[in-house]
Design a protein around this motif. Structure first.
Motif, short mmCIF file in Angstrom:
data_model
loop_
_atom_site.label_atom_id
_atom_site.label_comp_id
_atom_site.label_asym_id
_atom_site.label_seq_id
_atom_site.Cartn_x
_atom_site.Cartn_y
_atom_site.Cartn_z
N CYS A 164 -5.26 -13.42 49.60
CA CYS A 164 -4.60 -14.72 49.42
C CYS A 164 -4.21 -15.26 50.80
N LEU A 165 -4.72 -16.42 51.11
CA LEU A 165 -4.54 -17.03 52.43
C LEU A 165 -3.38 -18.03 52.38
N ARG A 166 -2.28 -17.66 53.01
CA ARG A 166 -1.11 -18.54 53.05
C ARG A 166 -1.25 -19.47 54.25
N ILE A 167 -1.86 -20.62 53.98
CA ILE A 167 -2.27 -21.52 55.05
C ILE A 167 -1.11 -22.44 55.43
N GLY A 168 -0.95 -22.62 56.74
CA GLY A 168 0.03 -23.57 57.24
C GLY A 168 -0.51 -24.99 57.17
N ASN A 169 -0.18 -25.82 58.14
CA ASN A 169 -0.66 -27.21 58.15
C ASN A 169 -2.07 -27.27 58.72
N VAL A 196 8.87 -28.59 64.27
CA VAL A 196 7.87 -27.66 64.80
C VAL A 196 7.22 -26.97 63.60
N ARG A 197 5.89 -26.93 63.61
CA ARG A 197 5.16 -26.37 62.48
C ARG A 197 4.01 -25.48 62.96
N SER A 198 3.54 -24.61 62.07
CA SER A 198 2.33 -23.84 62.31
C SER A 198 1.13 -24.66 61.84
N TYR A 199 0.25 -24.99 62.76
CA TYR A 199 -0.93 -25.81 62.49
C TYR A 199 -2.19 -25.03 62.79
N ILE A 200 -3.29 -25.53 62.24
CA ILE A 200 -4.61 -25.05 62.64
C ILE A 200 -5.56 -26.23 62.55
N GLY A 201 -6.44 -26.35 63.53
CA GLY A 201 -7.46 -27.39 63.49
C GLY A 201 -8.55 -27.03 62.50
N PRO A 202 -9.20 -28.02 61.90
CA PRO A 202 -10.25 -27.71 60.91
C PRO A 202 -11.42 -26.93 61.48
N GLY A 203 -11.73 -27.13 62.76
CA GLY A 203 -12.80 -26.34 63.37
C GLY A 203 -12.42 -24.87 63.48
N SER A 204 -11.18 -24.62 63.89
CA SER A 204 -10.70 -23.23 63.95
C SER A 204 -10.65 -22.62 62.57
N LEU A 205 -10.20 -23.38 61.58
CA LEU A 205 -10.11 -22.86 60.22
C LEU A 205 -11.50 -22.51 59.69
N ALA A 206 -12.48 -23.36 59.93
CA ALA A 206 -13.85 -23.06 59.49
C ALA A 206 -14.34 -21.76 60.12
N ARG A 207 -14.06 -21.57 61.39
CA ARG A 207 -14.47 -20.34 62.09
C ARG A 207 -13.76 -19.12 61.52
N VAL A 208 -12.46 -19.25 61.26
CA VAL A 208 -11.67 -18.14 60.74
C VAL A 208 -12.17 -17.73 59.35
N LEU A 209 -12.44 -18.69 58.51
CA LEU A 209 -12.86 -18.38 57.14
C LEU A 209 -14.21 -17.67 57.13
N ARG A 210 -15.12 -18.11 57.97
CA ARG A 210 -16.41 -17.41 58.04
C ARG A 210 -16.21 -15.99 58.55
N ALA A 211 -15.34 -15.82 59.56
CA ALA A 211 -15.10 -14.48 60.10
C ALA A 211 -14.50 -13.56 59.05
N LEU A 212 -13.58 -14.07 58.24
CA LEU A 212 -12.98 -13.26 57.19
C LEU A 212 -14.01 -12.92 56.11
N PHE A 257 9.44 -24.66 60.61
CA PHE A 257 8.80 -23.92 59.53
C PHE A 257 7.51 -23.34 60.12
N THR A 258 7.54 -22.07 60.47
CA THR A 258 6.40 -21.47 61.18
C THR A 258 6.00 -20.15 60.53
N LEU A 259 4.81 -19.71 60.87
CA LEU A 259 4.22 -18.50 60.31
C LEU A 259 3.96 -17.47 61.41
N ASP A 260 4.19 -16.22 61.09
CA ASP A 260 3.83 -15.10 61.96
C ASP A 260 2.36 -14.79 61.69
N CYS A 261 1.50 -15.09 62.64
CA CYS A 261 0.06 -14.96 62.44
C CYS A 261 -0.55 -13.81 63.25
N ARG A 262 0.26 -12.80 63.57
CA ARG A 262 -0.27 -11.68 64.35
C ARG A 262 -1.32 -10.89 63.58
N ALA A 263 -1.16 -10.76 62.28
CA ALA A 263 -2.16 -10.02 61.49
C ALA A 263 -3.50 -10.74 61.53
#
Length: 291
Positions: A164-169, A196-212, A257-263
């Motif tokens: 389950c992917l708890r996605i930020g902004n 202040v928020r935890s964000y990800i760009g759509p290009g990074s997200l696309a890369r992350v999802l393929r890697a997972l 509202f931020t996320l710990d993304c070390r994992a």
């Protein structure tokens, strides 16, 4: 047709016609990632990507047939769901998730990435939310996503690997950048700063999802998804070229509202630039498609 039959897809994506799905599809199409998009109607979604006409709530037969003819994708990405502001019943999130999990199991797709939300954590706080923090949603959307996460337990017991992917902004699918067409007011807090928020760009997200999808080892049951370093919304608005101004923060406003993304970073390395407002805004502009 012969070339298509031999092509193995990294992901089959349900709910690809939604806001996040369209942003991701633009990035995957540009980089040539082998992705299969689920669609319900006749209209094509994204040029350059394979598509499957299929409604998960109506059974798994089209997906099973596709897998039998072309082979199983490495993973399924479940974007299908109801989001705030669309007029859809938020309680659909759980049955849609379960329908996709059932289809994955029936089709022999062993790994499923279920998109959840940081909304399951509840409100903001000074320290980042980590995956070990209990879900304590305070909004109907957060409650609906928490219910969908809870439904995954049964399917794990049936043999599926479900993360389950708890996605930020996601830049371009968030309230900030969606208001790019007019003046924007940003809350200013007592310390003089904005949200202040935890964000990800759509290009990074696309890369992350393929890697997972392609990761060799088992994934955790839950995983926070955002760039490693949070971003000030004022910086992102400026980087995106938005016309914005300050407004006094109301008592209900959330400063942080931020996320710990070390994992996540341990599984998928990030470049430092991917956490910057400039790169996040640039990725949004690159992946924008007509709505």
């Amino acid at each position: 047709m012969q070339a298509e039959q031999r092509r193995q897809h990294d992901l089959v994506v349900t709910g690809a016609s939604g806001r996040v799905g369209r942003l991701l599809a633009a990035g995957w199409a540009r980089s040539g990632v082998p992705v299969l998009l689920q669609r319900r109607g006749d209209a094509a979604l994204t040029q350059g990507l394979d598509e499957l006409r299929w409604s998960p709530l109506e059974g798994a037969a089209p997906l099973i047939d596709r897998v039998q003819r072309h082979g199983a994708p490495r993973a399924m990405l479940v974007l299908a769901g109801a989001t705030p502001g669309t007029g859809r019943d938020l309680s659909l999130n759980r049955p849609l998730t379960e329908a996709c999990l059932a289809a994955a199991l029936a089709a022999g797709i062993g790994r499923v990435l279920v998109t959840s939300s940081s909304a399951v954590y509840g409100g903001g706080r000074a320290q980042p939310w980590g995956e070990s923090d209990p879900a304590q949603p305070t909004t109907p959307y957060g409650e609906a996503k928490a219910a969908a996460e809870a439904a995954c337990t049964l399917w794990r017991a049936r043999g599926l690997e479900v993360c389950c992917l708890r996605i930020g902004n996601v830049a371009g699918a968030d309230a900030l950048l969606l208001r790019a067409g007019g003046p924007l007011a940003i809350d200013r807090f007592a310390d003089g700063g904005g949200p202040v928020r935890s964000y990800i760009g759509p290009g990074s997200l696309a890369r992350v999802l393929r890697a997972l999808a392609c990761a060799p080892g088992p994934l955790p049951e839950t995983l926070n998804i955002a760039a490693p370093v949070p971003v000030a919304m004022t910086d992102l608005a400026s980087a995106a070229g938005l016309d914005w101004r300050w407004q006094p923060a109301p008592p209900s406003a959330v400063a942080r509202f931020t996320l710990d993304c070390r994992a996540l970073a341990a599984l998928v390395p990030f470049d430092d630039a991917e956490s910057t407002a400039a790169t996040i805004a640039a990725q949004w502009k690159d992946c924008r498609t007509p709505t």
